[in-house]
Design a protein around this motif. Structure first.
Motif, PDB file in Angstrom:
ATOM      1  N   GLU A  40      -9.006   4.817 -11.029  1.00 30.03           N
ATOM      2  CA  GLU A  40      -8.504   5.381  -9.758  1.00 30.03           C
ATOM      3  C   GLU A  40      -7.275   5.782  -9.892  1.00 30.03           C
ATOM      4  OE1 GLU A  40      -7.985   4.941  -5.051  1.00 30.03           O
ATOM      5  OE2 GLU A  40      -8.782   3.239  -6.125  1.00 30.03           O
ATOM      6  N   PHE A  66     -11.120   9.925  -9.306  1.00 30.03           N
ATOM      7  CA  PHE A  66     -11.437   9.054 -10.637  1.00 30.03           C
ATOM      8  C   PHE A  66     -11.755   9.820 -11.592  1.00 30.03           C
ATOM      9  CE2 PHE A  66     -12.985   7.031  -6.348  1.00 30.03           C
ATOM     10  CZ  PHE A  66     -12.495   5.799  -6.457  1.00 30.03           C
ATOM     11  N   LYS A  73       0.906  -1.258  -0.055  1.00 32.68           N
ATOM     12  CA  LYS A  73       0.065   0.036  -0.061  1.00 32.68           C
ATOM     13  C   LYS A  73       0.878   1.431  -0.132  1.00 32.68           C
ATOM     14  CE  LYS A  73      -3.813  -2.238   0.119  1.00 32.68           C
ATOM     15  NZ  LYS A  73      -4.666  -2.405  -0.611  1.00 32.68           N
ATOM     16  N   PRO A 124     -10.449  10.042  -3.102  1.00 31.02           N
ATOM     17  CA  PRO A 124      -9.383   9.498  -4.249  1.00 31.02           C
ATOM     18  C   PRO A 124      -9.890  10.154  -5.543  1.00 31.02           C
ATOM     19  CG  PRO A 124     -11.031   7.975  -3.262  1.00 31.02           C
ATOM     20  CD  PRO A 124     -11.093   9.167  -2.364  1.00 31.02           C
ATOM     21  N   GLU A 151      -4.242   3.590 -10.343  1.00 31.64           N
ATOM     22  CA  GLU A 151      -3.975   2.772  -9.037  1.00 31.64           C
ATOM     23  C   GLU A 151      -4.925   1.610  -9.177  1.00 31.64           C
ATOM     24  OE1 GLU A 151      -4.225   5.388  -5.765  1.00 31.64           O
ATOM     25  OE2 GLU A 151      -2.050   6.092  -6.176  1.00 31.64           O
ATOM     26  N   ASP A 191      -3.011  11.109  -8.701  1.00 32.67           N
ATOM     27  CA  ASP A 191      -3.145  12.455  -8.196  1.00 32.67           C
ATOM     28  C   ASP A 191      -3.573  13.204  -9.447  1.00 32.67           C
ATOM     29  OD1 ASP A 191      -0.840  12.732 -10.127  1.00 32.67           O
ATOM     30  OD2 ASP A 191       0.583  12.673  -8.533  1.00 32.67           O
ATOM     31  N   LYS A 240      -1.359   7.140   2.530  1.00 28.84           N
ATOM     32  CA  LYS A 240      -2.406   7.624   2.222  1.00 28.84           C
ATOM     33  C   LYS A 240      -2.407   8.942   1.811  1.00 28.84           C
ATOM     34  CE  LYS A 240      -5.874   4.873   3.833  1.00 28.84           C
ATOM     35  NZ  LYS A 240      -7.176   4.669   3.261  1.00 28.84           N
ATOM     36  N   LYS A 241      -3.032   9.230   0.990  1.00 30.65           N
ATOM     37  CA  LYS A 241      -3.387  10.748   0.473  1.00 30.65           C
ATOM     38  C   LYS A 241      -4.252  11.359   0.971  1.00 30.65           C
ATOM     39  CE  LYS A 241      -4.357   9.199  -3.746  1.00 30.65           C
ATOM     40  NZ  LYS A 241      -4.878   9.028  -4.961  1.00 30.65           N
TER      41      LYS A 241
END
Length: 178
Positions: A103, A77, A67, A75, A166, A106, A70-71
């Motif tokens: 997904e 999309f 993993k 997320p 992702e 950035d 975490k952003k």
């Protein structure tokens, strides 16, 4: 004459001992070669299984992938237009209609995704049209397809080391007879 008899006895006694040593060395060498072959076969089987996952382990591999951090925020999309393709199997083959979202890592990945969209759509259409109904009918088949689509999207975007895509999410998945 007694000396000759002793010499022949000594020679006869030493000849089998030398032959036994050679026989023992040959057996040892054969055992080492046999053990090396067995070890090589075991390594091949173990490594071969780890490089050729089946559909069930592909699903677990996708979930067990390391993993990333975490952003912050939700997320990102990007919805793609619908795909409608004929599956393999001749003129009476069923059609697949699928809608999906990607997904992305950035905002920069989202911009690149949009820029590469024609190349991505072409690669996805080629992949989808190469599939059969039986392959896509199972949940494992769909999970495997998601992983393949993600891989070809990243390849189409010329992402060498990074993975801007992702994940792939199916929002509609319909297989219909013609």
């Amino acid at each position: 004459m007694a000396e000759k008899k002793e010499e022949t006895k000594a020679a006869a006694a030493s000849a089998p001992a030398g032959g036994n040593k050679k026989l023992i060395m040959i057996v040892i060498v054969l055992l080492v070669v046999l053990l090396a072959a067995i070890g090589g076969l075991a390594a091949y089987l173990i490594l071969g299984q780890s490089h050729a996952p089946d559909a069930a382990s592909a699903a677990h591999a996708e979930e067990a992938a390391p993993k990333k951090e975490k952003k912050d925020g939700p997320p990102i999309f990007e919805k793609m237009d619908s795909f409608v393709v004929n599956l393999t199997g001749g003129p009476t083959a069923p059609m697949l209609q699928v809608e999906m979202q990607a997904e992305l890592a950035d905002e920069e990945a989202k911009n690149n995704f949009k820029a590469y969209m024609p190349k991505i759509r072409s690669a996805v259409i080629l992949l989808l049209s190469s599939k059969g109904e039986e392959e896509l009918a199972t949940p494992d088949g769909k999970v495997k397809l998601r992983a393949q689509i993600k891989r070809i999207m990243n390849e189409a975007m010329d992402a060498a080391d990074t993975e801007p895509v992702e994940g792939v999410l199916f929002t509609s998945f319909i297989i219909q007879q013609q």
